[in-house]
Motif scaffolding. Structure first.
Motif, PDB file in Angstrom:
ATOM      1  N   GLN A 196       0.824  -1.211   0.000  1.00  0.00           N
ATOM      2  CA  GLN A 196       0.000   0.000   0.000  1.00  0.00           C
ATOM      3  C   GLN A 196       0.856   1.259   0.000  1.00  0.00           C
ATOM      4  OE1 GLN A 196      -2.492   0.924   3.549  1.00  0.00           O
ATOM      5  NE2 GLN A 196      -4.184   0.774   2.089  1.00  0.00           N
ATOM      6  N   HIS A 197       0.555   2.131  -0.955  1.00  0.00           N
ATOM      7  CA  HIS A 197       1.201   3.442  -0.956  1.00  0.00           C
ATOM      8  C   HIS A 197       0.793   4.170   0.321  1.00  0.00           C
ATOM      9  CE1 HIS A 197       2.175   7.565  -2.121  1.00  0.00           C
ATOM     10  NE2 HIS A 197       3.015   7.026  -2.989  1.00  0.00           N
ATOM     11  N   PRO A 198       1.732   4.862   0.991  1.00  0.00           N
ATOM     12  CA  PRO A 198       1.384   5.496   2.271  1.00  0.00           C
ATOM     13  C   PRO A 198       0.224   6.485   2.189  1.00  0.00           C
ATOM     14  CG  PRO A 198       3.593   6.147   1.526  1.00  0.00           C
ATOM     15  CD  PRO A 198       3.147   5.013   0.671  1.00  0.00           C
ATOM     16  N   ALA A 211       6.227   2.367   2.299  1.00  0.00           N
ATOM     17  CA  ALA A 211       7.238   3.274   2.851  1.00  0.00           C
ATOM     18  C   ALA A 211       7.939   2.687   4.079  1.00  0.00           C
ATOM     19  CB  ALA A 211       6.598   4.611   3.215  1.00  0.00           C
ATOM     20  N   ASP A 212       7.469   1.531   4.555  1.00  0.00           N
ATOM     21  CA  ASP A 212       8.076   0.893   5.722  1.00  0.00           C
ATOM     22  C   ASP A 212       9.237   0.020   5.241  1.00  0.00           C
ATOM     23  OD1 ASP A 212       8.716  -0.932   7.840  1.00  0.00           O
ATOM     24  OD2 ASP A 212       6.762  -0.538   8.754  1.00  0.00           O
ATOM     25  N   THR A 213      10.449   0.534   5.366  1.00  0.00           N
ATOM     26  CA  THR A 213      11.613  -0.162   4.803  1.00  0.00           C
ATOM     27  C   THR A 213      11.836  -1.525   5.445  1.00  0.00           C
ATOM     28  OG1 THR A 213      13.028   1.114   6.309  1.00  0.00           O
ATOM     29  CG2 THR A 213      12.807   1.941   4.070  1.00  0.00           C
ATOM     30  N   GLU A 214      11.524  -1.647   6.729  1.00  0.00           N
ATOM     31  CA  GLU A 214      11.713  -2.936   7.403  1.00  0.00           C
ATOM     32  C   GLU A 214      10.741  -3.992   6.870  1.00  0.00           C
ATOM     33  OE1 GLU A 214      11.345  -4.765  11.889  1.00  0.00           O
ATOM     34  OE2 GLU A 214      12.110  -2.718  11.672  1.00  0.00           O
ATOM     35  N   GLN A 215       9.466  -3.622   6.747  1.00  0.00           N
ATOM     36  CA  GLN A 215       8.473  -4.570   6.221  1.00  0.00           C
ATOM     37  C   GLN A 215       8.795  -4.954   4.777  1.00  0.00           C
ATOM     38  OE1 GLN A 215       4.528  -2.919   6.657  1.00  0.00           O
ATOM     39  NE2 GLN A 215       4.281  -3.782   8.696  1.00  0.00           N
ATOM     40  N   MET A 216       9.190  -3.977   3.970  1.00  0.00           N
ATOM     41  CA  MET A 216       9.510  -4.259   2.570  1.00  0.00           C
ATOM     42  C   MET A 216      10.754  -5.141   2.463  1.00  0.00           C
ATOM     43  SD  MET A 216       7.077  -3.059   0.726  1.00  0.00           S
ATOM     44  CE  MET A 216       7.722  -3.082  -0.947  1.00  0.00           C
ATOM     45  N   ALA A 217      11.728  -4.936   3.343  1.00  0.00           N
ATOM     46  CA  ALA A 217      12.931  -5.773   3.347  1.00  0.00           C
ATOM     47  C   ALA A 217      12.586  -7.209   3.734  1.00  0.00           C
ATOM     48  CB  ALA A 217      13.974  -5.201   4.313  1.00  0.00           C
ATOM     49  N   GLN A 218      11.656  -7.376   4.687  1.00  0.00           N
ATOM     50  CA  GLN A 218      11.220  -8.716   5.083  1.00  0.00           C
ATOM     51  C   GLN A 218      10.513  -9.421   3.930  1.00  0.00           C
ATOM     52  OE1 GLN A 218       8.838  -8.062   8.603  1.00  0.00           O
ATOM     53  NE2 GLN A 218      10.619  -7.827   9.932  1.00  0.00           N
ATOM     54  N   LEU A 219       9.674  -8.669   3.202  1.00  0.00           N
ATOM     55  CA  LEU A 219       9.008  -9.249   2.036  1.00  0.00           C
ATOM     56  C   LEU A 219      10.027  -9.728   1.018  1.00  0.00           C
ATOM     57  CD1 LEU A 219       5.928  -7.086   0.919  1.00  0.00           C
ATOM     58  CD2 LEU A 219       5.925  -9.402   1.847  1.00  0.00           C
ATOM     59  N   LYS A 220      11.001  -8.883   0.745  1.00  0.00           N
ATOM     60  CA  LYS A 220      12.042  -9.217  -0.231  1.00  0.00           C
ATOM     61  C   LYS A 220      12.829 -10.449   0.206  1.00  0.00           C
ATOM     62  CE  LYS A 220      16.202  -7.373  -2.426  1.00  0.00           C
ATOM     63  NZ  LYS A 220      17.169  -6.253  -2.458  1.00  0.00           N
TER      64      LYS A 220
END
Length: 195
Positions: free
Chosen positions: A33-35, A61-70
Motif C-alpha cells: 500500500q502506498h502510504p 514506505a516501511d523499509t523494514e516490512q519491505m525488506a522482510q518481504l524481499k
C-alpha cells in the motif's frame, strides 16, 4: 469525539461489521500500500483484511516490512498483479502455475503511485507480472479515476482470486457496496457513471 468500531476501524455510524462474510483463500494476498492510500477513509484494502485471514497489508514506505518481504520472496511461487509490457493475462494462467502459487502481490495506489513503488522496490520486477484481459466493470463509485477499466484494490484482488481459483467475489463486492452505502462524505466524491 467520533467513536470508532474496534473491529473494522470505521466510525461507528459507518461500521461495516454486519456485512463481513469471511472467505478462506488458498494463497496469501499481499497488498503493498502506498502510504497516501493508508490515510484514505475510502480505501478498500482494509476491507480485504476484514474478509479474509489470508491477506496482509504492507506499507510501501516501511523499509523494514519491505525488506522482510524481499527476504522471504519466492519468485516462482508468487505473482504480481501489475499490467506492463511484459505482463500476461491472469485469466490464462496454467494449472501448473496455479498449483505452485503461494502469494499474490497487489499494489494499492493510483497508477502513478504503483509505478513509483515498482521502480523504487526493483525486486518486485523479478516477480511474474499479470494483467486482466476481461476485467469486470467497476462497482466502486466513491473515488475518481480516469481509467475506464480501473478497479478498486478489493475488486482487483477478488477478481484475481476468481480467475485463479474460482473464488466467489460476492462477499467482497457486497462488503464494498456496504461501505459505499454507509459513506457520509461529500457527493462530489462520487463517480459520475458506474456500469
Amino acid at each position: 469525539m467520533r467513536q470508532y468500531c474496534n473491529r473494522c476501524s470505521y466510525p461507528q455510524k459507518t461500521c461495516v461489521c454486519k456485512h463481513v462474510t469471511k472467505v478462506t483463500l488458498p494463497i496469501e494476498v499481499v497488498i503493498i500500500q502506498h502510504p497516501k492510500e493508508a490515510a484514505h477513509a475510502k480505501n478498500t484494502a482494509r476491507l480485504i483484511g476484514l474478509s479474509t485471514a489470508q491477506a496482509r497489508i504492507v506499507n510501501a514506505a516501511d523499509t523494514e516490512q519491505m525488506a522482510q518481504l524481499k527476504a522471504c520472496l519466492q519468485p516462482y511461487a508468487s505473482i504480481l498483479l501489475y499490467p506492463n509490457d511484459g505482463s500476461e493475462a491472469l485469466e490464462a494462467v496454467e494449472k501448473q502455475t496455479r498449483a505452485r502459487l503461494q502469494q499474490l502481490f497487489v499494489i494499492d495506489g493510483s497508477w502513478k503511485q504503483a509505478y513509483g513503488i515498482v521502480k523504487q522496490h526493483t525486486w518486485l520486477q523479478s516477480i511474474p507480472a499479470y494483467h486482466f484481459l476481461h476485467a469486470p466493470s467497476t462497482r466502486y463509485r466513491i473515488r475518481h479515476t480516469d481509467i475506464e477499466q480501473g478497479l478498486s484494490t478489493l475488486e482487483a484482488s477478488a477478481y484475481a482470486m476468481h480467475c485463479l481459483y474460482g473464488i466467489d467475489t460476492g462477499p467482497f463486492i457486497r462488503l464494498q457496496a456496504a461501505m459505499q452505502d454507509n459513506w457520509l462524505g461529500p457527493s462530489h466524491h462520487q463517480r459520475k457513471t458506474v456500469k
